[in-house]
Every structure is written in structure tokens, then in C-alpha cells.
Scaffold this motif. Structure first.
Motif, mmCIF file in Angstrom:
data_model
loop_
_atom_site.group_PDB
_atom_site.id
_atom_site.type_symbol
_atom_site.label_atom_id
_atom_site.label_comp_id
_atom_site.label_asym_id
_atom_site.label_seq_id
_atom_site.Cartn_x
_atom_site.Cartn_y
_atom_site.Cartn_z
ATOM 1 N N GLN A 77 43.838 -53.643 -18.768
ATOM 2 C CA GLN A 77 44.533 -52.516 -19.380
ATOM 3 C C GLN A 77 46.036 -52.813 -19.478
ATOM 4 O OE1 GLN A 77 43.570 -49.004 -17.079
ATOM 5 N NE2 GLN A 77 41.362 -49.368 -17.276
ATOM 6 N N HIS A 78 46.593 -53.318 -18.402
ATOM 7 C CA HIS A 78 48.027 -53.640 -18.399
ATOM 8 C C HIS A 78 48.336 -54.776 -19.371
ATOM 9 C CE1 HIS A 78 49.341 -51.571 -14.428
ATOM 10 N NE2 HIS A 78 48.387 -50.893 -15.035
ATOM 11 N N GLN A 79 47.437 -55.729 -19.485
ATOM 12 C CA GLN A 79 47.630 -56.819 -20.450
ATOM 13 C C GLN A 79 47.672 -56.279 -21.872
ATOM 14 O OE1 GLN A 79 44.326 -59.324 -19.253
ATOM 15 N NE2 GLN A 79 45.679 -60.694 -18.105
ATOM 16 N N MET A 80 46.850 -55.291 -22.171
ATOM 17 C CA MET A 80 46.858 -54.688 -23.506
ATOM 18 C C MET A 80 48.193 -54.012 -23.800
ATOM 19 S SD MET A 80 43.004 -53.076 -23.639
ATOM 20 C CE MET A 80 43.219 -52.281 -25.234
ATOM 21 N N VAL A 81 48.709 -53.284 -22.816
ATOM 22 C CA VAL A 81 49.995 -52.604 -23.000
ATOM 23 C C VAL A 81 51.118 -53.637 -23.116
ATOM 24 C CG1 VAL A 81 51.659 -51.002 -21.984
ATOM 25 C CG2 VAL A 81 49.200 -50.508 -21.848
ATOM 26 N N ASN A 82 51.103 -54.631 -22.258
ATOM 27 C CA ASN A 82 52.133 -55.669 -22.323
ATOM 28 C C ASN A 82 52.104 -56.408 -23.657
ATOM 29 O OD1 ASN A 82 53.318 -55.193 -19.823
ATOM 30 N ND2 ASN A 82 51.884 -56.523 -18.762
ATOM 31 N N ALA A 83 50.922 -56.633 -24.205
ATOM 32 C CA ALA A 83 50.814 -57.276 -25.518
ATOM 33 C C ALA A 83 51.459 -56.414 -26.597
ATOM 34 C CB ALA A 83 49.347 -57.561 -25.855
ATOM 35 N N ALA A 84 51.295 -55.105 -26.471
ATOM 36 C CA ALA A 84 51.895 -54.178 -27.441
ATOM 37 C C ALA A 84 53.418 -54.231 -27.385
ATOM 38 C CB ALA A 84 51.416 -52.756 -27.175
ATOM 39 N N LEU A 85 53.944 -54.550 -26.215
ATOM 40 C CA LEU A 85 55.393 -54.556 -26.010
ATOM 41 C C LEU A 85 55.982 -55.963 -25.941
ATOM 42 C CD1 LEU A 85 55.464 -51.761 -23.289
ATOM 43 C CD2 LEU A 85 56.088 -51.530 -25.706
ATOM 44 N N LYS A 86 55.189 -56.961 -26.307
ATOM 45 C CA LYS A 86 55.593 -58.359 -26.161
ATOM 46 C C LYS A 86 56.962 -58.654 -26.753
ATOM 47 C CE LYS A 86 54.104 -63.132 -27.018
ATOM 48 N NZ LYS A 86 55.240 -63.617 -26.316
ATOM 49 N N GLU A 87 57.200 -58.196 -27.954
ATOM 50 C CA GLU A 87 58.459 -58.519 -28.626
ATOM 51 C C GLU A 87 59.665 -57.970 -27.860
ATOM 52 O OE1 GLU A 87 60.510 -57.419 -32.820
ATOM 53 O OE2 GLU A 87 58.462 -58.215 -32.935
ATOM 54 N N VAL A 88 59.587 -56.729 -27.417
ATOM 55 C CA VAL A 88 60.727 -56.153 -26.699
ATOM 56 C C VAL A 88 60.845 -56.711 -25.284
ATOM 57 C CG1 VAL A 88 60.968 -54.062 -28.076
ATOM 58 C CG2 VAL A 88 59.470 -54.049 -26.089
ATOM 59 N N LEU A 89 59.716 -57.086 -24.679
ATOM 60 C CA LEU A 89 59.769 -57.736 -23.375
ATOM 61 C C LEU A 89 60.406 -59.115 -23.498
ATOM 62 C CD1 LEU A 89 56.249 -56.740 -22.008
ATOM 63 C CD2 LEU A 89 58.448 -55.996 -21.075
ATOM 64 N N ASP A 90 59.999 -59.869 -24.509
ATOM 65 C CA ASP A 90 60.541 -61.215 -24.723
ATOM 66 C C ASP A 90 62.025 -61.189 -25.076
ATOM 67 O OD1 ASP A 90 58.060 -62.285 -24.171
ATOM 68 O OD2 ASP A 90 57.596 -62.799 -26.248
ATOM 69 N N SER A 91 62.455 -60.158 -25.791
ATOM 70 C CA SER A 91 63.855 -60.071 -26.222
ATOM 71 C C SER A 91 64.792 -59.625 -25.105
ATOM 72 C CB SER A 91 63.988 -59.091 -27.389
ATOM 73 O OG SER A 91 63.880 -57.750 -26.933
ATOM 74 N N GLY A 92 64.230 -59.086 -24.035
ATOM 75 C CA GLY A 92 65.049 -58.591 -22.935
ATOM 76 C C GLY A 92 65.473 -57.139 -23.097
ATOM 77 N N ALA A 93 65.069 -56.513 -24.214
ATOM 78 C CA ALA A 93 65.415 -55.103 -24.434
ATOM 79 C C ALA A 93 64.681 -54.201 -23.443
ATOM 80 C CB ALA A 93 65.084 -54.691 -25.865
ATOM 81 N N LEU A 94 63.591 -54.697 -22.898
ATOM 82 C CA LEU A 94 62.806 -53.967 -21.909
ATOM 83 C C LEU A 94 62.421 -54.953 -20.821
ATOM 84 C CD1 LEU A 94 61.214 -51.437 -21.010
ATOM 85 C CD2 LEU A 94 59.346 -52.219 -22.454
ATOM 86 N N HIS A 95 62.859 -54.697 -19.606
ATOM 87 C CA HIS A 95 62.548 -55.656 -18.545
ATOM 88 C C HIS A 95 62.012 -55.006 -17.272
ATOM 89 C CE1 HIS A 95 66.671 -54.458 -17.585
ATOM 90 N NE2 HIS A 95 66.348 -54.703 -16.347
ATOM 91 N N ALA A 96 62.136 -53.709 -17.134
ATOM 92 C CA ALA A 96 61.644 -53.031 -15.935
ATOM 93 C C ALA A 96 60.732 -51.889 -16.356
ATOM 94 C CB ALA A 96 62.810 -52.509 -15.105
ATOM 95 N N LEU A 97 59.423 -52.164 -16.323
ATOM 96 C CA LEU A 97 58.441 -51.183 -16.772
ATOM 97 C C LEU A 97 57.316 -51.063 -15.759
ATOM 98 C CD1 LEU A 97 57.298 -49.330 -19.035
ATOM 99 C CD2 LEU A 97 56.136 -51.360 -19.925
ATOM 100 N N ALA A 98 57.131 -49.877 -15.229
ATOM 101 C CA ALA A 98 55.996 -49.580 -14.353
ATOM 102 C C ALA A 98 54.925 -48.930 -15.213
ATOM 103 C CB ALA A 98 56.422 -48.640 -13.238
#
Length: 76
Positions: A48-69
Motif C-alpha cells: 500500500q505504501h509503495q503505491m502511494v510513494n509511486a504516486a508521489l515519486k516525482e515530488v519525492l525525487d525533486s526534494g519538494a516532499l521529503h518527510a511524509l508519514a
């Protein structure tokens, strides 16, 4: 550069149609997202978390989002 909660919700909902998504932040840097989706049925919490992280991959990779519970579940 940070991201808003509405954008987090939009990205997750686009990737996981029908998901009930609620994102929040207290400081604009640390976020919590609660996602309830039929797509999670039969999946482990990790999947489930992998699915959510995949949805946010671009913003996670860019550093715009780095702390997400994440809190994820299938509907009851």
C-alpha cells in the motif's frame, strides 16, 4: 521549495482513483497522509505504501516532499 497538501491529495487521487485522501501539515515541511482505497484490498501495508510513494515519486525525487508519514487502509 515545498508542496501543498492539496497537491499531495491530487497526485495520490490521480494515481489511485476512488481513494479517500487526507493530507495535513503543521509546518509545511512534515506531512501526514491518510489514504483509504479499494485498491489496497488484499495488499500488505508495504505494498500500500509503495503505491502511494509511486504516486508521489516525482515530488519525492525533486526534494519538494521529503518527510511524509503514511496511514493506509482498505475500506471496511
Amino acid at each position: 521549495m515545498s508542496i501543498g497538501t492539496a497537491e499531495i491529495e491530487r497526485l495520490i487521487t490521480e494515481a489511485i482513483p476512488g481513494a479517500d485522501v487526507h493530507a495535513e501539515t503543521d509546518d509545511g515541511h512534515h506531512y501526514t497522509a491518510t489514504v483509504v482505497a479499494d485498491a489496497f484490498k488484499g495488499k500488505t501495508r508495504v505494498q500500500q505504501h509503495q503505491m502511494v510513494n509511486a504516486a508521489l515519486k516525482e515530488v519525492l525525487d525533486s526534494g519538494a516532499l521529503h518527510a511524509l508519514a503514511l496511514k493506509t487502509n482498505a475500506p471496511e
